[in-house]
Structure formats: structure tokens, C-alpha cells
Scaffold this active site. Sequence first.
Site, mmCIF file in Angstrom:
data_model
loop_
_atom_site.group_PDB
_atom_site.id
_atom_site.type_symbol
_atom_site.label_atom_id
_atom_site.label_comp_id
_atom_site.label_asym_id
_atom_site.label_seq_id
_atom_site.Cartn_x
_atom_site.Cartn_y
_atom_site.Cartn_z
ATOM 1 C CE LYS A 79 -31.617 -25.692 0.885
ATOM 2 N NZ LYS A 79 -31.596 -25.157 -0.482
ATOM 3 N NE ARG B 109 -29.216 -30.994 -0.764
ATOM 4 C CZ ARG B 109 -28.847 -29.763 -1.109
ATOM 5 N NH1 ARG B 109 -29.117 -29.302 -2.299
ATOM 6 N NH2 ARG B 109 -28.189 -29.017 -0.266
ATOM 7 N NE ARG C 252 -24.762 -18.995 -3.171
ATOM 8 C CZ ARG C 252 -25.529 -20.012 -2.809
ATOM 9 N NH1 ARG C 252 -26.211 -19.961 -1.680
ATOM 10 N NH2 ARG C 252 -25.660 -21.076 -3.565
ATOM 11 N NE ARG D 188 -22.184 -22.499 -3.098
ATOM 12 C CZ ARG D 188 -23.297 -22.952 -2.535
ATOM 13 N NH1 ARG D 188 -23.734 -22.421 -1.412
ATOM 14 N NH2 ARG D 188 -23.978 -23.918 -3.106
ATOM 15 N NE ARG E 224 -26.291 -25.483 -6.897
ATOM 16 C CZ ARG E 224 -26.014 -24.213 -6.540
ATOM 17 N NH1 ARG E 224 -25.287 -23.444 -7.330
ATOM 18 N NH2 ARG E 224 -26.475 -23.741 -5.415
#
Length: 196
Positions: free
Chosen positions: A14, A89, A128, A134, A145
Site C-alpha cells: 500500500k 481500518r 522489510r 521496523r 497484525r
Amino acid sequence: MTRLLLIGPPGAGKGTQALRLSERLGVPAISTGDIFRENVNSGTELGVLAKSFMDRGEYVPDEVTNDLVRDRLAAADAGTGFLLDGYPRTTEQVRTLDRFLERQGHALDAVVQLTADQDETVSRLLKRARDQGRSDDTEDVIRHRLEVYAAQTAPLIDVYAARGLVISIDGLGSMDDVTERIVGALAERGISQPVA
Ligand code: ADP
């Protein structure tokens, strides 16, 4: 005058697509995840609060997120259009956005759903994690998640589909291919880039 949402599971791409579409369509990309991370990095009160949820893979509470988005959408650059990445969300966030737009006499033009199967999204997120570090990209948190997404956010697709707004795009393939797919599907609906 383009008002779009971008919905998809963590790892669907996204953020990348939001920035590209923002350029192509001439509207600001507004990512709640990015705004929370900026606040975490600069150590604001909001950042401290958001981090406690993000690091566990939980959503930041609706009241907090809704206030943030209402303020951001009231800014001048969002007056003529926006691309919301990662908001709404939850059903409560959908209600808040509906009320906000209704008060302004505006409506959404389309909801772009970016799809990707779970094996692919998990492997992208783990990559990632290695590249960017992160703090919510550890394996356990990623799994959580994805569960939260399935329980709270995936059902929103049906809500917007019932309004005839959903454009479903295959998120697999190169970043350029995916961008072209989205731009093409939007153009078919009469949503296109401004003439420069
Ligand atoms: P991803 O889509 O990969 O999970 P984001 O950067 O969009 O990444 O979001 C990271 C985190 O920020 C989420 O897991 C959540 O904790 C928080 N967040 C972002 N958007 C929202 C939202 N609309 N409502 C609640 N929490 C949010």
C-alpha cells in the site's frame, strides 16, 4: 477532485503504491501508519501512545486515530482530494469518515483493494524487517497484525463493495506493473490524472 481509499493486508504494498498514485493523480497520500511513525520518531505524546499499540501489532484506539485523520483531512491540501492509505481500518473509522465527508458534501470515488496471498506478504514483511528494522516487523507481531487485519479490516471491503466502490487489484508482480494496473482500473472508472 479525487477521493480514494487504499485497503489491503500488511505487506500488500500500500505505502509504495500510495506514493506513486499520489503523484499520478495530484492528490496527497495520507498514511496513518506514516503519521504515527513520524510521531514516534519525534517523541510526541501521540507517538509514545501509538508505539505502545504498534509494537504489539494492535490498532491504535479509534478515538485517537479518528481525531488525527479529521485534522489531517481538514488541511488545505486535502480539500480537493486525497488518497487515504491505511485508514479506515475499523467499522468505527468508516462511520467517522462517512460523517466527515457527508458534512463537507463530498463522497468517495473508489476504494482500491490491493490483494496478495499470505505467503507473499509475510515474506515481504520479513524482508522489510531485515532491510529497515521496523519494530513491528518481527515474526510474532507480523502474525498478529495479519490476524487483526482479517478480523477488523477485511470485513470493510464488503461494506464498500455494497456501495459499488471497490476496485480489486492483484498486488503481485513488479511495483510498476501494480501501479499500471491501478491507474488503468481507475481510468476505466473515469478517474484519471490531471492534465499537466
Ligand atoms: P501495515 O499496513 O504494514 O500494517 P502501516 O504503516 O499502515 O503498516 O501501519 C502500522 C501500524 O500503525 C498498524 O499496525 C497500527 O498499529 C497503526 N495504524 C495505522 N493505521 C491505523 C488505523 N487506521 N487505525 C489504527 N491503527 C492504525
